[in-house]
Design an enzyme around this catalytic site. Structure first.
Site, PDB file in Angstrom:
ATOM      1  N   ARG A 191       0.855  -1.172   0.000  1.00 49.76           N
ATOM      2  CA  ARG A 191       0.000   0.000   0.000  1.00 49.76           C
ATOM      3  C   ARG A 191       0.894   1.224   0.000  1.00 49.76           C
ATOM      4  O   ARG A 191       1.706   1.405   0.904  1.00 49.76           O
ATOM      5  CB  ARG A 191      -0.836  -0.050   1.278  1.00 49.76           C
ATOM      6  CG  ARG A 191      -2.015   0.833   1.279  1.00 49.76           C
ATOM      7  CD  ARG A 191      -2.882   0.518   2.459  1.00 49.76           C
ATOM      8  NE  ARG A 191      -2.282   0.962   3.714  1.00 49.76           N
ATOM      9  CZ  ARG A 191      -2.988   1.333   4.761  1.00 49.76           C
ATOM     10  NH1 ARG A 191      -4.296   1.295   4.721  1.00 49.76           N
ATOM     11  NH2 ARG A 191      -2.400   1.722   5.867  1.00 49.76           N
TER      12      ARG A 191
ATOM     13  N   THR B 243      -0.613   7.608  -0.980  1.00 50.39           N
ATOM     14  CA  THR B 243      -1.923   7.573  -1.652  1.00 50.39           C
ATOM     15  C   THR B 243      -2.832   6.480  -1.082  1.00 50.39           C
ATOM     16  O   THR B 243      -4.031   6.472  -1.354  1.00 50.39           O
ATOM     17  CB  THR B 243      -1.742   7.269  -3.156  1.00 50.39           C
ATOM     18  OG1 THR B 243      -1.178   5.950  -3.279  1.00 50.39           O
ATOM     19  CG2 THR B 243      -0.805   8.272  -3.818  1.00 50.39           C
TER      20      THR B 243
ATOM     21  N   ASP C 106       1.206  -2.120  12.461  1.00 52.07           N
ATOM     22  CA  ASP C 106       1.606  -2.594  11.130  1.00 52.07           C
ATOM     23  C   ASP C 106       1.918  -4.081  11.194  1.00 52.07           C
ATOM     24  O   ASP C 106       2.913  -4.495  11.799  1.00 52.07           O
ATOM     25  CB  ASP C 106       2.834  -1.800  10.655  1.00 52.07           C
ATOM     26  CG  ASP C 106       3.176  -2.116   9.208  1.00 52.07           C
ATOM     27  OD1 ASP C 106       3.373  -3.320   8.879  1.00 52.07           O
ATOM     28  OD2 ASP C 106       3.224  -1.192   8.388  1.00 52.07           O
TER      29      ASP C 106
ATOM     30  N   ASP D  92       5.407  -5.296   9.722  1.00 50.86           N
ATOM     31  CA  ASP D  92       6.537  -4.889  10.574  1.00 50.86           C
ATOM     32  C   ASP D  92       6.586  -5.712  11.847  1.00 50.86           C
ATOM     33  O   ASP D  92       7.656  -6.119  12.305  1.00 50.86           O
ATOM     34  CB  ASP D  92       6.435  -3.399  10.927  1.00 50.86           C
ATOM     35  CG  ASP D  92       6.857  -2.510   9.767  1.00 50.86           C
ATOM     36  OD1 ASP D  92       7.442  -3.032   8.797  1.00 50.86           O
ATOM     37  OD2 ASP D  92       6.596  -1.293   9.830  1.00 50.86           O
TER      38      ASP D  92
HETATM   39  C1  PRP Z   1      -0.804  -4.109   4.949  1.00 52.52           C
HETATM   40  C2  PRP Z   1      -1.671  -5.331   5.195  1.00 52.52           C
HETATM   41  C3  PRP Z   1      -2.552  -5.345   3.981  1.00 52.52           C
HETATM   42  C4  PRP Z   1      -2.752  -3.876   3.701  1.00 52.52           C
HETATM   43  C5  PRP Z   1      -4.108  -3.483   4.213  1.00 52.52           C
HETATM   44  O1  PRP Z   1       0.201  -4.384   4.061  1.00 52.52           O
HETATM   45  O2  PRP Z   1      -0.928  -6.501   5.370  1.00 52.52           O
HETATM   46  O3  PRP Z   1      -1.984  -5.992   2.863  1.00 52.52           O
HETATM   47  O4  PRP Z   1      -1.751  -3.168   4.439  1.00 52.52           O
HETATM   48  O5  PRP Z   1      -4.402  -2.188   3.864  1.00 52.52           O
HETATM   49  P1  PRP Z   1      -5.527  -1.816   2.803  1.00 52.52           P
HETATM   50  O6  PRP Z   1      -6.729  -2.658   3.122  1.00 52.52           O
HETATM   51  O7  PRP Z   1      -5.756  -0.356   3.050  1.00 52.52           O
HETATM   52  O8  PRP Z   1      -4.990  -2.093   1.428  1.00 52.52           O
HETATM   53  P2  PRP Z   1       1.326  -3.314   3.664  1.00 52.52           P
HETATM   54  O9  PRP Z   1       0.891  -2.527   2.482  1.00 52.52           O
HETATM   55  O10 PRP Z   1       1.719  -2.536   4.878  1.00 52.52           O
HETATM   56  O11 PRP Z   1       2.507  -4.216   3.144  1.00 52.52           O
HETATM   57  P3  PRP Z   1       3.404  -5.297   3.923  1.00 52.52           P
HETATM   58  O12 PRP Z   1       2.519  -6.494   4.192  1.00 52.52           O
HETATM   59  O13 PRP Z   1       4.469  -5.601   2.936  1.00 52.52           O
HETATM   60  O14 PRP Z   1       3.920  -4.693   5.195  1.00 52.52           O
HETATM   61  N1  URA Z   2      -1.949  -2.330   7.369  1.00 48.49           N
HETATM   62  C1  URA Z   2      -1.539  -2.720   8.591  1.00 48.49           C
HETATM   63  O1  URA Z   2      -0.559  -3.477   8.714  1.00 48.49           O
HETATM   64  N2  URA Z   2      -2.201  -2.249   9.657  1.00 48.49           N
HETATM   65  C2  URA Z   2      -3.257  -1.445   9.555  1.00 48.49           C
HETATM   66  O2  URA Z   2      -3.837  -1.065  10.590  1.00 48.49           O
HETATM   67  C3  URA Z   2      -3.685  -1.049   8.270  1.00 48.49           C
HETATM   68  C4  URA Z   2      -3.004  -1.510   7.188  1.00 48.49           C
END
Ligand code: PRP
Ligand code: URA
Length: 209
Positions: free
Chosen positions: A104, A108, A200, A203
């Site tokens: 994400r 944006t 997160d 993370d």
């Molecule tokens: C997080 C989570 C989802 C997304 C959710 O991933 O694991 O994939 O955000 O958010 P959304 O519903 O608004 O799209 P992130 O983009 O942080 O990537 P990562 O798993 O690589 O940390």
């Molecule tokens: N992605 C995450 O990992 N946590 C949130 O709360 C939203 C998006």
């Protein structure tokens, strides 16, 4: 319209509390995410078809039930979805695993696809898309769209925590997709994080910042 099933089993809720707690370290966090994914799998597989089989117990011949061989695919959304795969495969070890890389954009909040490798026969499989967090729904919607473009017919979405906004977004774009979650939280904050959420997920799973 697809169903939204909130799995409020006491074990799931108890474990989720520790997952949410900011003082829970990565090792325990990973273990708990895997355990809750396993418990969610128990429910998401409830409608798997069975067939009659004949076996012999130490006592006598018996007619019993076995899974009829429905093919399943597990599709974690990278990265955080990876944390759920181990728990799911403990219950359905024959499932094939495909990966979709979507992150994400922090400015944006739009999903960006960077990787996709799925089983070649996804059209014949029941797919379970997994991601701990359903926030705006952008990542899930994009991932489901990519899978449908590659022929997927039957998709369920499994998450730990969803925001109402994310559920609404998926239901609007993919009304054929059933959603299974451990909790539906209050809202999103101004950064698109789920409140109260767990922070997160990626993370916390992988110890990054
Ligand atoms: C997080 C989570 C989802 C997304 C959710 O991933 O694991 O994939 O955000 O958010 P959304 O519903 O608004 O799209 P992130 O983009 O942080 O990537 P990562 O798993 O690589 O940390
Ligand atoms: N992605 C995450 O990992 N946590 C949130 O709360 C939203 C998006």
């Amino acid at each position: 319209m697809g169903i939204v099933k909130v799995l409020d089993h006491p074990l799931i809720q108890h474990k989720l509390t520790f997952i949410r707690d900011k003082n829970t370290g990565s090792k325990e966090f990973r273990e708990l995410v895997e355990e809750v994914a396993l418990l969610l799998t128990y429910e998401i597989t409830r409608d798997l078809p069975l067939e009659d089989v004949e076996i012999e117990t130490p006592v006598c011949k018996a007619k019993t039930k076995a899974l009829s061989g429905k093919k399943i695919g597990v599709i974690p959304i990278l990265r955080a979805g990876l944390g759920m795969v181990g728990g799911i495969l403990k219950l359905i070890p024959a499932a094939k695993v495909g990966h979709i890389g979507v992150y994400r954009d922090p400015e944006t909040l739009q999903p960006v696809e960077y990787y996709c490798k799925t089983p070649t026969d996804i059209a014949e499989r029941d797919l379970i898309v997994v991601d701990p967090m359903l926030a705006t729904g952008g990542s899930a919607n994009a991932s489901i769209k990519f899978l449908k473009e590659r022929g997927a017919q039957n998709i369920k979405l499994m998450c730990l925590i969803a925001a109402p906004e994310g559920i609404e977004a998926v239901q609007k774009v993919h009304p054929d997709v059933d959603i299974y979650v451990a909790a539906v939280d209050e809202k999103l904050n101004e950064h698109g994080y789920i409140v109260p959420g767990l922070g997160d997920a990626g993370d916390r799973l992988f110890g990054t910042k």
